[in-house]
Design an enzyme around this catalytic site. Sequence first.
Site, PDB file in Angstrom:
ATOM      1  N   SER A  10      36.648  45.975  25.661  1.00  0.00           N
ATOM      2  CA  SER A  10      35.571  45.423  26.488  1.00  0.00           C
ATOM      3  C   SER A  10      34.360  45.147  25.611  1.00  0.00           C
ATOM      4  CB  SER A  10      35.208  46.453  27.566  1.00  0.00           C
ATOM      5  OG  SER A  10      33.855  46.310  27.945  1.00  0.00           O
ATOM      6  N   HIS A  36      38.298  41.547  26.575  1.00  0.00           N
ATOM      7  CA  HIS A  36      37.860  41.761  27.955  1.00  0.00           C
ATOM      8  C   HIS A  36      36.370  41.440  28.028  1.00  0.00           C
ATOM      9  CE1 HIS A  36      38.109  43.562  31.995  1.00  0.00           C
ATOM     10  NE2 HIS A  36      36.902  44.053  31.742  1.00  0.00           N
ATOM     11  N   ASP A  38      33.052  41.084  30.069  1.00  0.00           N
ATOM     12  CA  ASP A  38      32.428  41.606  31.295  1.00  0.00           C
ATOM     13  C   ASP A  38      31.305  40.673  31.738  1.00  0.00           C
ATOM     14  OD1 ASP A  38      33.633  44.514  31.329  1.00  0.00           O
ATOM     15  OD2 ASP A  38      32.958  44.154  29.280  1.00  0.00           O
ATOM     16  N   MET A  40      28.534  40.057  34.513  1.00  0.00           N
ATOM     17  CA  MET A  40      27.802  40.749  35.590  1.00  0.00           C
ATOM     18  C   MET A  40      26.599  39.915  35.997  1.00  0.00           C
ATOM     19  SD  MET A  40      27.764  44.627  34.168  1.00  0.00           S
ATOM     20  CE  MET A  40      29.209  45.407  33.463  1.00  0.00           C
ATOM     21  N   HIS A  76      36.283  39.322  33.330  1.00  0.00           N
ATOM     22  CA  HIS A  76      36.174  40.220  34.484  1.00  0.00           C
ATOM     23  C   HIS A  76      34.891  39.854  35.215  1.00  0.00           C
ATOM     24  CE1 HIS A  76      35.604  44.675  35.908  1.00  0.00           C
ATOM     25  NE2 HIS A  76      35.803  43.849  36.919  1.00  0.00           N
ATOM     26  N   MET A  78      32.347  40.289  37.574  1.00  0.00           N
ATOM     27  CA  MET A  78      31.647  41.221  38.475  1.00  0.00           C
ATOM     28  C   MET A  78      30.471  40.465  39.079  1.00  0.00           C
ATOM     29  SD  MET A  78      32.006  44.578  36.058  1.00  0.00           S
ATOM     30  CE  MET A  78      32.377  43.669  34.572  1.00  0.00           C
ATOM     31  N   MET A 158      39.937  49.431  38.911  1.00  0.00           N
ATOM     32  CA  MET A 158      38.771  49.990  38.221  1.00  0.00           C
ATOM     33  C   MET A 158      38.839  51.512  38.241  1.00  0.00           C
ATOM     34  SD  MET A 158      36.916  47.637  36.926  1.00  0.00           S
ATOM     35  CE  MET A 158      35.503  48.628  36.415  1.00  0.00           C
ATOM     36  N   ASP A 192      40.392  49.910  33.828  1.00  0.00           N
ATOM     37  CA  ASP A 192      39.126  49.625  33.140  1.00  0.00           C
ATOM     38  C   ASP A 192      38.084  50.674  33.501  1.00  0.00           C
ATOM     39  OD1 ASP A 192      36.836  48.526  32.058  1.00  0.00           O
ATOM     40  OD2 ASP A 192      36.775  46.800  33.406  1.00  0.00           O
TER      41      ASP A 192
HETATM   42  O1  LIG Z   1      33.839  46.789  33.504  1.00  0.00           O
HETATM   43  C1  LIG Z   1      33.227  47.606  32.887  1.00  0.00           C
HETATM   44  C2  LIG Z   1      32.067  48.261  33.500  1.00  0.00           C
HETATM   45  O2  LIG Z   1      31.843  47.679  34.710  1.00  0.00           O
HETATM   46  C3  LIG Z   1      33.623  47.926  31.469  1.00  0.00           C
HETATM   47  O3  LIG Z   1      34.643  47.054  31.060  1.00  0.00           O
HETATM   48  C4  LIG Z   1      34.118  49.318  31.326  1.00  0.00           C
HETATM   49  O4  LIG Z   1      33.232  50.268  31.801  1.00  0.00           O
HETATM   50  C5  LIG Z   1      34.578  49.601  29.900  1.00  0.00           C
HETATM   51  O5  LIG Z   1      33.711  50.343  29.201  1.00  0.00           O
HETATM   52  P1  LIG Z   1      34.091  51.781  28.619  1.00  0.00           P
HETATM   53  O6  LIG Z   1      35.442  51.649  27.990  1.00  0.00           O
HETATM   54  O7  LIG Z   1      33.006  52.021  27.668  1.00  0.00           O
HETATM   55  O8  LIG Z   1      34.129  52.737  29.773  1.00  0.00           O
END
Ligand SMILES: O=C(CO)[C@H](O)[C@H](O)COP(=O)(O)O
Length: 240
Positions: A10, A36, A38, A40, A76, A78, A158, A192
């Site tokens: 990520s 990945h 993210d 947001m 992803h 969000m 999640m 994730d």
């Molecule tokens: O979608 C996410 C948060 O919304 C991130 O992808 C996820 O938290 C990954 O981070 P980590 O591996 O540091 O927990």
Amino acid sequence: MAPKPIIAPSILASDFGNLAHECSRIIKSEGADWLHIDIMDGHFVPNITIGAPVVTCIRHSVGKSEDWAKGVFDCHMMVAEPQKWLQDFKDAGCDLYCFHYEAAETSKDPKTPSTELIRNVHALGLKAGVAIKPGTEVDVLYPLLDGSGEKPDMVLVMTVEPGFGGQKFRPECMPKVEALRKKYPELDIEVDGGLGLGTIDQAAEAGANVIVAGTAVFGAQNPKEVIEKLRETVQRNLSK
Ligand SMILES: O=C(CO)[C@H](O)[C@H](O)COP(=O)(O)O
């Protein structure tokens, strides 16, 4: 086809000041399968990251592999209005558009429920993923996976509340993964949040094959070694 282990770091845990370089490095030198990304919007989650113009720049830096399974841009989303950003992300070089079930079912601008959104994603030639938050029952995915409409190519369970990296893995989400793997032996199931060497056993034993890991990979002294260990654990469990 039997699912394969896929390790998708990520970018949330990367150095955003050197984002393009970080993304290239993790795919080309450290052996990650997917990236990945993210996204947001400050509405669906209480945080803002990047939009399509930045994804365009990452795509220029990373390039595009002919092989679907390599260097996939796993976006992803969000975001509160997933339909609204679909064309922009297609143009930016997204391969897999993973939207949240909760957002699709409550979106207003325009109202595009999951079934329709999956169709729209496929119509643009992208793979479709459907994500659920920790508080959403896995049952909501069954009509999408069993129905007569177009099916998601991947589901994302999640394992933290979306919005921030570096949170603690929530093992109580594993029964959802187990239920999905039992019912759909060939499905790509992504997890994730809080995944790393200390939690991968639980996710792999439950049946997850697409592993998102931010902090564990970007924060490691040797990301390649971490990626390899995560992949081995998933492979071992898939082969059982
Ligand atoms: O979608 C996410 C948060 O919304 C991130 O992808 C996820 O938290 C990954 O981070 P980590 O591996 O540091 O927990």
